[in-house]
Write a protein that holds these residues in place. Structure first.
Motif, PDB file in Angstrom:
ATOM      1  N   ALA A 446       0.825  -1.210   0.000  1.00 37.47           N
ATOM      2  CA  ALA A 446       0.000   0.000   0.000  1.00 37.47           C
ATOM      3  C   ALA A 446       0.862   1.263   0.000  1.00 37.47           C
ATOM      4  N   ALA A 447       1.940   1.262   0.771  1.00 34.68           N
ATOM      5  CA  ALA A 447       2.816   2.437   0.811  1.00 34.68           C
ATOM      6  C   ALA A 447       3.530   2.634  -0.526  1.00 34.68           C
ATOM      7  N   LEU A 448       4.012   1.545  -1.119  1.00 26.18           N
ATOM      8  CA  LEU A 448       4.689   1.648  -2.417  1.00 26.18           C
ATOM      9  C   LEU A 448       3.746   2.154  -3.493  1.00 26.18           C
ATOM     10  N   SER A 449       2.494   1.733  -3.433  1.00 24.82           N
ATOM     11  CA  SER A 449       1.522   2.155  -4.436  1.00 24.82           C
ATOM     12  C   SER A 449       1.050   3.585  -4.207  1.00 24.82           C
ATOM     13  N   LYS A 450       0.727   3.924  -2.975  1.00 25.64           N
ATOM     14  CA  LYS A 450       0.167   5.241  -2.677  1.00 25.64           C
ATOM     15  C   LYS A 450       1.146   6.352  -2.990  1.00 25.64           C
ATOM     16  N   HIS A 451       2.424   6.124  -2.784  1.00 31.62           N
ATOM     17  CA  HIS A 451       3.427   7.178  -2.962  1.00 31.62           C
ATOM     18  C   HIS A 451       4.229   7.007  -4.247  1.00 31.62           C
ATOM     19  N   ALA A 452       3.638   6.297  -5.244  1.00 36.50           N
ATOM     20  CA  ALA A 452       4.145   6.224  -6.622  1.00 36.50           C
ATOM     21  C   ALA A 452       5.486   5.520  -6.761  1.00 36.50           C
ATOM     22  N   PRO A 599      10.966  15.132  -8.146  1.00 35.62           N
ATOM     23  CA  PRO A 599      12.109  14.683  -7.331  1.00 35.62           C
ATOM     24  C   PRO A 599      11.669  13.779  -6.192  1.00 35.62           C
ATOM     25  N   VAL A 600      12.580  12.929  -5.770  1.00 35.59           N
ATOM     26  CA  VAL A 600      12.297  12.023  -4.659  1.00 35.59           C
ATOM     27  C   VAL A 600      12.135  12.833  -3.382  1.00 35.59           C
ATOM     28  N   ASN A 601      11.070  12.530  -2.633  1.00 35.13           N
ATOM     29  CA  ASN A 601      10.830  13.272  -1.389  1.00 35.13           C
ATOM     30  C   ASN A 601      11.186  12.422  -0.180  1.00 35.13           C
ATOM     31  N   GLY A 602      11.135  13.048   0.981  1.00 30.80           N
ATOM     32  CA  GLY A 602      11.527  12.360   2.210  1.00 30.80           C
ATOM     33  C   GLY A 602      10.637  11.193   2.564  1.00 30.80           C
ATOM     34  N   THR A 603       9.330  11.299   2.265  1.00 22.70           N
ATOM     35  CA  THR A 603       8.409  10.196   2.563  1.00 22.70           C
ATOM     36  C   THR A 603       8.779   8.953   1.772  1.00 22.70           C
ATOM     37  N   GLN A 604       9.104   9.133   0.492  1.00 20.49           N
ATOM     38  CA  GLN A 604       9.486   7.995  -0.339  1.00 20.49           C
ATOM     39  C   GLN A 604      10.769   7.344   0.158  1.00 20.49           C
ATOM     40  N   VAL A 605      11.733   8.160   0.577  1.00 17.21           N
ATOM     41  CA  VAL A 605      12.979   7.609   1.129  1.00 17.21           C
ATOM     42  C   VAL A 605      12.677   6.810   2.397  1.00 17.21           C
ATOM     43  N   TYR A 606      11.809   7.346   3.232  1.00 19.86           N
ATOM     44  CA  TYR A 606      11.425   6.670   4.476  1.00 19.86           C
ATOM     45  C   TYR A 606      10.773   5.322   4.178  1.00 19.86           C
ATOM     46  N   ILE A 607       9.881   5.283   3.186  1.00 19.79           N
ATOM     47  CA  ILE A 607       9.195   4.034   2.816  1.00 19.79           C
ATOM     48  C   ILE A 607      10.207   2.998   2.339  1.00 19.79           C
ATOM     49  N   VAL A 608      11.119   3.421   1.484  1.00 23.97           N
ATOM     50  CA  VAL A 608      12.119   2.487   0.955  1.00 23.97           C
ATOM     51  C   VAL A 608      12.990   1.932   2.078  1.00 23.97           C
TER      52      VAL A 608
END
Length: 812
Positions: A446-452, A599-608
């Motif tokens: 869900a996190a990977l999908s929601k945040h593209a 650009p990559v944001n902090g939320t995406q880095v956190y998810i990864v």
């Protein structure tokens, strides 16, 4: 169409938050009109508190809506979208320049300004003749002189011939030279793969063309939004006329003459270069092809938006879009209803008959007789789909308790548990670490999908393997198998289904390629359960049994057997899917997914980071087990990390596939019943008595066949727990050269290869529960019977042939 809907359907999904906040501004206008009406009536406004969230300035929230506040809101939104436009414009124009430089680098042809310097570098050949030029700029009759290549030029004959042509060419003829080059470019310009690199270059042209048009449309639709919002303001309020006071700001900043000239110039450059590179200089054909790609992209985006809206409507209003029957008649629906009731009646009749047949006579064997009846009843309901699959799972705990199936194996003979004793046992079995693994996998997906992030991964996969459906299918299957190797075949399919969701959204409901993609990931995840000692629970049990002689098998030995078997099984499943669904008859290429250039944001880095830590924890479970106990405990990490820090919310939690969870619980409870009643042990012992005196291969073939049938209906893990000890004892008791390790490993591989029904493993349960945006299942039981059963049979053949030989070679 209302402008709100027009904005939804025509906006770029990735940029949606950067458009004019039309609904927000409308609410502000209504509040202004309400306040004005209340003041005229002499009544105080009572809605100022409700409007507080709309006001940007907290210090002024107590004043309620004001004209100054509304104009500040307009100014802020105009400034924000202009800033976004400037960033995007700079990014796209830089990419256009980069693409032009890459094309020139591949051509290595000097432009017309370099032509005279090139002619001065020419040298005379052995005949001593010089290159002459006609007045029109073409080569003369004596052309035996070859010019020396300028620095960076390709020394191939074709490029040198073009260098002759370009010498002293005027600017208007330089384009012809480039067209000549691209009619038959040298392979060295694209080595090692000419076709793939040209296709990638073509994709870059198309993406930039679409991006530039999107940005131009961004200006147009936002200007229209400001025009409509000002018109609405002036219509509903009487205090300030914004058309004269504020509209000039919009005209000054969003007028086509000031903002679109650079974009139009870039679009023209893209079209001209595309014509030279791919259309032999025909600009009209280039414009037509790029425009066709743009229209297809808009169609896909609008369909995706519509499906997302339908999904949201179903989510909050329980509305479902049903496909009409081909005849559209009430009779067809009546026949379907009769067929469904007929299936249910037949299943109940078989259940009642089996309850009155004593396969094993004696009162002490009543639990296993009842369990056999329950197993057949559940299998019929699951295979015929007389009721939804998860509904069948719901009834299993009830029947397990009321039929008295569970026994206490610690006593001799085993004592039948009373309903008061059986209920807590069966509920304990239903919620296991497997359920937590599912929930952890759901949260990551869900996190990977929601945040593209999933979309970017899908774009990356497509860019590597091309857009042919068969290649995308094969790449998705091997991705699922590789993921299963390291994070178990319970969590891997959840992640992989999340990764292909962007592709599924571009396909129409019921599309054969969507079915092939979902089935492919499910089958490949099952096969992935063979690949490593940690890829499935049955492999862990097998390693434990194979280590009882004090010499546990190495990971290298396991890989030597499992990897060739799993690769072969994957390829066979791939061929079966292509034959069953024929995806390339319905779609020649997978529709292009537009990459997200933000650009990559902090939320995406956190998810990864959280996802990687979870995956590493699952991979290193054997080391961490002394601290965490089970893999299910590690699955709590993404749940807390994502829901606790606003990456996901309660709506995301409610949208989990809870029918999959219930289906898994039903399978676990049935597996506990089969184990506790002694039914599976009785069947295994009966077969072990039959194989006395047979050769090793015959024993392996018989046991693996029994495991294939048994684990098609019950949990792979439960089947391994019950059968592997019996298989080991049979192998140790064989005369001559016993091979208990071979039989145990072959049995573990076969547990993963049983994938013929929706309940045959957690990947299948996930697959059958996936729905399209209209609320219809993407695959059903018929798909598993058509593809899953043959795949299981072929997996059995591969294990008893290739797997058998490899296990002998490694010394098992």
């Amino acid at each position: 169409m209302k402008f709100t809907h027009q904005l939804k359907f025509n906006s770029v999904p990735e940029w949606r938050e950067h458009y004019i906040q039309y609904a927000h501004l409308k609410k502000y206008i209504y509040a202004l009109a309400k306040k004005e009406a209340d003041l005229q009536a002499g009544a105080p406004s009572v809605e100022d508190g409700l409007l507080a969230p709309l006001l940007q300035d907290p210090a002024r929230a107590g004043q309620g809506p004001t004209e100054e506040g509304f104009q500040r809101e307009l100014d802020a939104q105009l400034a924000a979208l202009l800033a976004f436009f400037a960033v995007k414009e700079a990014d796209l124009l830089a990419k256009v320049s980069e693409l032009e430089l890459d094309v020139r680098s591949l051509e290595k042809i000097p432009d017309h300004r370099q032509a005279s310097s090139l002619s001065r570098l020419s040298v005379t050949s052995g005949a001593g003749s010089r290159l002459e030029t006609s007045p029109a700029g073409g080569a003369g009759a004596n052309a035996s002189t070859i010019p020396v290549a300028a620095p960076g030029m390709d020394a191939s004959p074709s490029t040198l011939d073009l260098a002759r042509m370009v010498t002293n060419t005027p600017p208007q003829d330089h384009r012809k030279v480039r067209v000549k080059y691209w009619e038959s470019p040298p392979r060295s310009a694209f080595s090692p793969n000419l076709h793939s690199r040209r296709a990638k270059l073509q994709g870059r042209f198309q993406d930039l063309y679409i991006g530039l048009h999107d940005l131009r449309q961004f200006l147009i639709i936002n200007k229209e939004g400001f025009r409509k919002i000002i018109k609405k303001h002036d219509k509903l309020t009487r205090t300030v006329d914004l058309r004269d006071r504020w509209w000039p700001n919009v005209e000054a900043h969003l007028a086509p003459t000031t903002k679109q000239q650079e974009l139009d110039k870039a679009i023209s450059a893209i079209t001209d270069n595309y014509a030279v590179v791919f259309m032999r200089g025909d600009a009209a054909r280039a414009e037509e092809e790029l425009s066709r790609g743009l229209r297809e992209h808009i169609t896909v985006e609008r369909n995706t938006v519509w499906r997302d809206m339908a999904a949201m409507e179903r989510k909050y209003a329980a509305v479902s879009v049903k496909q009409a029957s081909p005849t559209g008649s009430a009779r067809a629906g009546w026949l379907r209803g009769c067929l469904r009731w007929g299936k249910l009646a037949m299943s109940c009749l078989v259940f009642a008959i089996m309850l009155n047949i004593n396969v094993w006579p004696g009162e002490e064997n009543e639990p296993r007789n009842n369990c056999l009846a329950l197993l057949l009843f559940a299998s019929l309901l699951w295979s015929l789909e007389a009721v939804p699959l998860f509904v069948t799972s719901m009834i299993i705990p009830f029947l397990v308790v009321t039929l008295g199936v569970l026994t206490d194996s610690t006593k001799s003979p085993p004592a039948r548990l009373t309903p008061q004793q059986a209920a807590p046992v069966i509920f304990h079995a239903m919620f296991s670490q497997t359920i937590m693994l599912l929930l952890g996998g759901f949260s990551i997906a869900a996190a990977l999908s929601k945040h593209a992030i999933a979309k970017q991964v899908a774009v990356t996969i497509l860019s590597r393997v091309g857009r042919k459906p068969r290649n995308v299918l094969l790449a998705s299957m091997f991705t699922a198998t590789f993921a299963s190797m390291w994070i178990s075949n319970v969590a891997a399919p959840v992640l992989c289904f999340g990764l292909v969701q962007p592709i599924l959204k571009t396909l129409d409901p019921g599309h054969p390629f969507a079915k092939a993609l979902v089935m492919g990931i499910a089958l490949a995840s099952n096969v992935g359960g063979m690949t490593s000692p940690i890829s499935s629970p049955q492999n862990i049990f097998a390693i434990e049994r194979m280590s009882m002689d004090g010499h546990p098998p190495s990971w290298l030995a396991w890989f030597a057997v499992a990897l060739p078997v799993s690769v072969t099984c994957n390829l066979i499943c791939w061929v079966l899917l292509l034959l069953a669904y024929r995806p390339e008859r319905h779609i020649s290429e997978v529709r292009r997914i537009k990459p997200n250039t933000d650009p990559v944001n902090g939320t995406q880095v956190y998810i990864v980071i959280v996802s990687l830590l979870t995956v590493i924890g699952w991979c290193g479970n054997t080391v961490l087990q002394r601290y965490t106990g089970e893999m299910g405990v590690i699955a709590v990490l993404p749940l807390v990390a994502f829901f606790g820090f606003d990456v996901l919310n309660k709506d995301d939690f409610n949208s989990f596939l809870w029918n999959v969870v219930m289906l898994a619980m039903g399978g676990l409870s049935l597996g506990e019943a089969v184990k506790s009643s002694g039914l599976l042990a009785s069947l295994a012992l009966y077969i072990s008595n039959m194989v006395t005196g047979l050769s090793l291969w015959q024993v392996a073939a018989i046991f693996l066949g029994m495991i294939l049938v048994a684990t098609t209906f019950i949990s792979h893990t439960v089947g391994a727990m019950v059968i592997l000890p019996i298989v080991q004892s049979v192998g140790e008791a064989m005369s001559g050269h016993p091979h208990p390790k071979l039989l145990v490993m072959g049995s573990a591989l076969m547990c993963s290869g049983a994938m013929g029904l929706p309940v045959s493993g957690f990947p299948n349960m996930n697959a059958v529960s996936l729905e399209d945006s209209t609320g219809n299942a993407i695959v059903n039981t018929a798909d598993f019977l058509m593809v899953g059963v043959p795949s299981s049979v072929f997996a059995y053949m591969v294990i008893v042939s290739l797997g058998y030989v490899l296990m002998l070679l490694v010394g098992f």
